[in-house]
Design an enzyme around this catalytic site. Structure first.
Site, PDB file in Angstrom:
ATOM      1  NE  ARG A 238      -4.390  -1.088   0.046  1.00  0.00           N
ATOM      2  CZ  ARG A 238      -4.704  -2.019  -0.826  1.00  0.00           C
ATOM      3  NH1 ARG A 238      -3.812  -2.394  -1.734  1.00  0.00           N
ATOM      4  NH2 ARG A 238      -5.899  -2.595  -0.811  1.00  0.00           N
ATOM      5  CD  GLU A 267      -2.362   3.653  -5.865  1.00  0.00           C
ATOM      6  OE1 GLU A 267      -3.457   3.110  -6.163  1.00  0.00           O
ATOM      7  OE2 GLU A 267      -1.419   3.033  -5.341  1.00  0.00           O
ATOM      8  CG  HIS A 286      -2.640  -0.376  -7.168  1.00  0.00           C
ATOM      9  ND1 HIS A 286      -3.141   0.378  -6.149  1.00  0.00           N
ATOM     10  CD2 HIS A 286      -2.727  -1.660  -6.737  1.00  0.00           C
ATOM     11  CE1 HIS A 286      -3.501  -0.391  -5.139  1.00  0.00           C
ATOM     12  NE2 HIS A 286      -3.259  -1.640  -5.476  1.00  0.00           N
TER      13      HIS A 286
END
Length: 316
Positions: A238, A267, A286
């Site tokens: 994370r 993000e 991601h």
């Protein structure tokens, strides 16, 4: 009885036609907003009171959102494993079931970590770039068996990374805030250590812990200062576990050797991020969970969790 569902999981949206027969079978009407990566708090509040169940990605289900959506909202079915963007205590307080798929992405994420280490150790991306610039430059590399890997978080992914790294002959150090199964320690050959020793002795450091109050900005200016100047930080967990500003400073100053990042504090990664201009940093959007097999399993388990969370009997 008909239930209304808010479906915002980005990985499911392209395949809605496949899931429509299942939704119809259980009398589920589906609201599908326009989702860009995730729904923020204000985005979700626009639909408060309109849905009985939710299928979500990393949406910001804060206490404020949950209180506003209750009592109609009965279940949140998370696509994937991590629920750090959802206030679990508030779910409990407002009697909202919170479901997820444990051990969802262990294999693809562990493979990603190994891929990053091989890339940095063997210098493949950098030689490829040099060749395409017309340069014949032999960039020195090393074998993984010459390197020590430090793993922060020895859960399912941390264990899978350990097994892969040991197969390459690496020495592996591990640290965790919970006790790790002694059988795994003896069988895998991992050496458990405190965080300071792990940071000081590792050539690669892989972040594989959950995001929680104890791990937020665990990698910061102080912890980065304890790493080797040649060490590479890998984060596939994370983004907020790493203080990105401190990381940029550490890389720019040569305090550490580089980084491989699949996740970020914000993000999508802002286009003005200094990380985008750093030659010794590898970036991905991601995407370490990418796996058709894993995705298929999670699609259907997420729907199963939703249906059962509404009090219905799910049939395979």
């Amino acid at each position: 009885m008909t239930y209304t569902i808010l479906l915002t999981a980005p990985y499911m949206l392209p395949f809605l036609e496949r899931f429509k027969p299942v939704f119809e079978k259980y009398n589920l009407e589906v609201i599908v907003p326009d989702v860009q990566e995730r729904m923020e708090e204000d985005d979700l509040l626009k639909y408060a009171g309109q849905f009985d169940g939710a299928v979500c990605g990393d949406d910001r289900y804060s206490a404020r959102v949950l209180e506003t959506c209750a009592p109609r909202l009965k279940v949140i079915s998370k696509w994937g494993t991590g629920v750090d963007s959802i206030d679990a205590s508030a779910c409990s307080r407002f009697d909202i079931k919170l479901c997820r798929t444990p051990n969802a992405f262990t294999t693809p994420v562990a493979d990603t970590v190994l891929g990053y280490m091989l890339a940095f150790a063997r210098r493949g991306p950098w030689m490829n770039a040099a060749m395409k610039r017309g340069e014949w430059e032999k960039i020195p590399g090393k074998t993984l068996s010459e390197c020590t890997l430090g793993i922060i978080g020895i859960g399912n992914i941390g264990k899978a990374v350990t097994r892969r790294a040991r197969a390459f002959g690496m020495k592996v150090l591990g640290t965790d805030i919970v006790e790790v199964d002694h059988v795994f320690i003896s069988e895998s050959g991992i050496h458990m250590a405190d965080l300071e020793s792990l940071l000081a002795d590792s050539d690669f450091i892989s972040v594989n812990c959950d995001l929680n109050p104890t791990s937020h900005h665990l990698i910061n200016a102080n912890t980065l200062a304890r790493m080797k100047s040649s060490a590479v930080l890998i984060n596939t967990a994370r983004g907020p576990i790493v203080d990105e500003t401190a990381l940029v400073t550490a890389i720019s100053s040569g305090q550490i050797g580089g980084a491989a990042l699949d996740v970020f504090e914000f993000e999508p990664l802002p286009l003005d991020s200094p990380l985008l201009k750093m030659d010794n940093v590898m970036l991905a959007p991601h995407n370490s969970n990418s796996s058709p097999t894993a995705w298929e399993r999670i699609h259907w388990n997420t729907i199963k969790n939703l249906v059962e969370g509404l009090g219905l009997k799910y049939e395979e």
